[in-house]
Design a protein around this motif. Structure first.
Motif, mmCIF file in Angstrom:
data_model
loop_
_atom_site.group_PDB
_atom_site.id
_atom_site.type_symbol
_atom_site.label_atom_id
_atom_site.label_comp_id
_atom_site.label_asym_id
_atom_site.label_seq_id
_atom_site.Cartn_x
_atom_site.Cartn_y
_atom_site.Cartn_z
ATOM 1 N N LEU A 49 0.619 -1.256 -0.007
ATOM 2 C CA LEU A 49 0.020 0.033 0.041
ATOM 3 C C LEU A 49 0.930 1.294 0.077
ATOM 4 O O LEU A 49 0.491 2.207 -0.667
ATOM 5 C CB LEU A 49 -0.993 -0.113 1.097
ATOM 6 C CG LEU A 49 -1.851 1.317 1.338
ATOM 7 C CD1 LEU A 49 -2.791 1.058 0.248
ATOM 8 C CD2 LEU A 49 -2.588 1.017 2.536
ATOM 9 N N TYR A 50 1.915 1.190 0.761
ATOM 10 C CA TYR A 50 2.903 2.245 0.851
ATOM 11 C C TYR A 50 3.264 2.616 -0.384
ATOM 12 O O TYR A 50 3.606 3.824 -1.017
ATOM 13 C CB TYR A 50 4.050 1.946 1.874
ATOM 14 C CG TYR A 50 4.964 3.201 1.739
ATOM 15 C CD1 TYR A 50 4.917 4.327 2.673
ATOM 16 C CD2 TYR A 50 6.235 3.107 0.837
ATOM 17 C CE1 TYR A 50 5.849 5.192 2.552
ATOM 18 C CE2 TYR A 50 7.204 3.956 1.075
ATOM 19 C CZ TYR A 50 6.843 5.162 1.925
ATOM 20 O OH TYR A 50 7.850 6.084 1.853
ATOM 21 N N CYS A 51 3.951 1.620 -1.203
ATOM 22 C CA CYS A 51 4.810 1.713 -2.578
ATOM 23 C C CYS A 51 3.426 2.226 -3.574
ATOM 24 O O CYS A 51 3.876 3.131 -4.390
ATOM 25 C CB CYS A 51 5.275 0.353 -2.871
ATOM 26 S SG CYS A 51 6.696 0.159 -1.910
ATOM 27 N N SER A 52 2.284 1.770 -3.397
ATOM 28 C CA SER A 52 1.416 2.153 -4.518
ATOM 29 C C SER A 52 1.114 3.492 -4.330
ATOM 30 O O SER A 52 0.874 4.245 -5.337
ATOM 31 C CB SER A 52 0.155 1.120 -4.297
ATOM 32 O OG SER A 52 -0.723 1.377 -5.020
ATOM 33 N N ASN A 53 0.829 3.732 -3.095
ATOM 34 C CA ASN A 53 0.351 5.371 -2.829
ATOM 35 C C ASN A 53 1.574 6.260 -3.290
ATOM 36 O O ASN A 53 1.177 7.267 -3.799
ATOM 37 C CB ASN A 53 0.139 5.455 -1.248
ATOM 38 C CG ASN A 53 -1.211 4.987 -0.862
ATOM 39 O OD1 ASN A 53 -1.995 4.521 -1.724
ATOM 40 N ND2 ASN A 53 -1.294 4.677 0.039
ATOM 41 N N LEU A 54 2.954 5.954 -2.916
ATOM 42 C CA LEU A 54 4.177 6.732 -3.322
ATOM 43 C C LEU A 54 4.178 6.845 -4.986
ATOM 44 O O LEU A 54 4.236 7.862 -5.271
ATOM 45 C CB LEU A 54 5.190 6.159 -2.629
ATOM 46 C CG LEU A 54 6.649 6.914 -2.944
ATOM 47 C CD1 LEU A 54 6.517 7.927 -1.909
ATOM 48 C CD2 LEU A 54 7.725 6.051 -2.558
ATOM 49 N N VAL A 55 3.852 5.919 -5.611
ATOM 50 C CA VAL A 55 4.152 5.885 -7.119
ATOM 51 C C VAL A 55 2.612 6.775 -7.445
ATOM 52 O O VAL A 55 3.030 7.482 -8.719
ATOM 53 C CB VAL A 55 3.981 4.615 -7.799
ATOM 54 C CG1 VAL A 55 3.968 4.606 -9.075
ATOM 55 C CG2 VAL A 55 5.094 3.706 -7.362
ATOM 56 N N GLN A 56 1.489 6.352 -6.913
ATOM 57 C CA GLN A 56 0.350 7.161 -7.420
ATOM 58 C C GLN A 56 0.572 8.630 -7.377
ATOM 59 O O GLN A 56 0.222 9.470 -8.043
ATOM 60 C CB GLN A 56 -0.913 6.841 -6.549
ATOM 61 C CG GLN A 56 -2.191 7.444 -7.126
ATOM 62 C CD GLN A 56 -3.318 6.928 -6.456
ATOM 63 O OE1 GLN A 56 -3.132 6.471 -5.446
ATOM 64 N NE2 GLN A 56 -4.525 7.109 -7.086
ATOM 65 N N LYS A 57 1.369 9.101 -6.202
ATOM 66 C CA LYS A 57 1.356 10.501 -5.808
ATOM 67 C C LYS A 57 2.316 11.109 -6.635
ATOM 68 O O LYS A 57 2.182 12.564 -7.078
ATOM 69 C CB LYS A 57 1.755 10.540 -4.288
ATOM 70 C CG LYS A 57 1.665 12.073 -4.097
ATOM 71 C CD LYS A 57 1.955 12.254 -2.375
ATOM 72 C CE LYS A 57 1.918 13.532 -1.935
ATOM 73 N NZ LYS A 57 2.144 13.765 -0.613
#
Length: 383
Positions: A49-57
């Motif tokens: 979830l952390y990595c996904s949110n970081l990439v999305q942002k």
């Protein structure tokens, strides 16, 4: 003004979210896990979830394009792209090069622990370790040493240019793009796993185009840095960060661009648009080359030129059939990894539409057409 200029409006078929000014600090130093069994499913889910949110942002094109990555490689893809973001953001959140070097060493240590099967409890390392463990389960006996070497190459190259020094030449910019953005694609291909010279060769050109476009896209933020964010120690030092024009020096000299003119006049600096045009054309040339290579390889022909990195670390290839069928099969397996060509193409088209004024705000807006264009390109297997 540019009516006599050869257009880069994608002549042979007709590309990324601009860099955002970061507002939170790079992941803090982490606690090593003495044994991988201490990494729980909850840890992995949180890391994902952390990595996904970081990439999305911070990298919305890569977030969108994950849809085309094989499901078994998606965790590897997210951790690879998240690490790239963490490294790219280091200059924005540190007070001086010494602190930046410490951050880079932190990531080297994290990767060393991760590849030694004792990952630290840090989100990117946890998800990467999970992806590597999955790869080894699917392919017992597979070696990941090449992947570790590629990660270190990315870190070393990022560290080399952490002080926003200009590229000495267009060739130096291309080498930077090869050692970062092309290498990100090699890592993703290795997670499939796919060890294929034709696919790596195409990825090399696409990565160079993407890296060159990323440097152009980031120019306004580096030339005119905003006030230091509240996570950076720069705030305590008075906060005046020095701008830089990081374009290749030989291109700037040929176009008659002076750094002080860029600082004073921005997009109106004499010769700047000509320099941007020259650099953007080189990026587009790599996309055109990749497109022609795909066509040749699918027809069972040679790529058209030698792969200049064959024989280098990570680019040794086992003897196997060179038939057109095997080339086509490799390209089909790895095609989703090549999709950054689409986002790069769209950004270059937009740059051309604003007459190579890299300071135009629309160049830093999210590309709403990307999901549709990418889906169409993937379904047609075109870039």
């Amino acid at each position: 003004m540019y009516s006599t200029r050869a257009s880069i409006r994608l002549r042979a078929a007709r590309n990324c979210k601009p860099f955002s000014r970061c507002t939170y600090a790079t992941t803090a130093y982490s606690t090593p896990a003495p044994h991988p069994s201490q990494i729980t499913d909850t840890d992995v889910n949180g890391a994902r979830l952390y990595c996904s949110n970081l990439v999305q942002k911070f990298d919305s094109p890569s977030y969108t394009l994950q849809s085309f990555i094989p499901p078994s490689s998606k965790d590897a893809y997210l951790s690879i792209r998240a690490l790239n973001i963490e490294l790219a953001r280091i200059p924005d959140v540190v007070s001086n090069p010494t602190v930046g070097a410490l951050r880079m060493q932190f990531w080297r240590d994290n990767l060393t622990r991760t590849f030694a099967d004792t990952p630290p409890k840090e989100p990117v390392a946890i998800l990467l370790h999970h992806a590597l463990a999955s790869l080894k389960t699917r392919y017992p006996g597979i070696s990941t040493n090449v992947m570790k070497g590629w990660f270190m190459k990315i870190i070393n190259t990022r560290e080399q240019y952490m002080d926003n020094r200009p590229y000495t030449s267009m060739d130096a910019l291309e080498m930077y793009a090869e050692n970062t953005y092309s290498t990100l694609m090699y890592l993703t291909l290795a997670s499939i796993p796919l060890n294929s010279m034709p696919t790596d060769h195409v990825a090399s050109h696409i990565g160079k185009a993407t890296g060159i476009a990323a440097v152009l896209r980031g120019l306004p933020l580096i030339a005119f840095p905003g006030p230091p964010n509240h996570h950076s120690n720069n705030a305590a030092l008075g906060g005046n960060r020095q701008g830089a024009v990081v374009l290749p020096l030989d291109v700037l000299a040929d176009a008659g661009v002076r750094e002080e003119d860029v600082f004073r006049q921005g997009a109106d600096a004499p010769g700047l648009k000509d320099a941007i045009f020259t650099i953007a054309t080189r990026a587009n040339d790599h996309l055109i080359t990749a497109r022609e290579m795909l066509k040749n390889l699918r027809q069972g022909n040679d790529a058209g030129h030698e792969f200049e990195h064959e024989g280098e670390e990570g680019h040794q290839y086992a003897e196997r059939s060179s038939s057109g069928q095997s080339q086509a099969e490799d390209l089909e397996r790895g095609f989703g990894v090549l999709m950054p060509a689409v986002s790069t193409r769209l950004w270059l088209e937009k740059l051309e539409s604003v007459d190579f004024d890299v300071f135009r705000p629309e160049l830093r807006a999210r590309e709403w057409k990307l999901p549709f264009k990418a889906y169409w390109a993937y379904s047609k297997r075109t870039i």
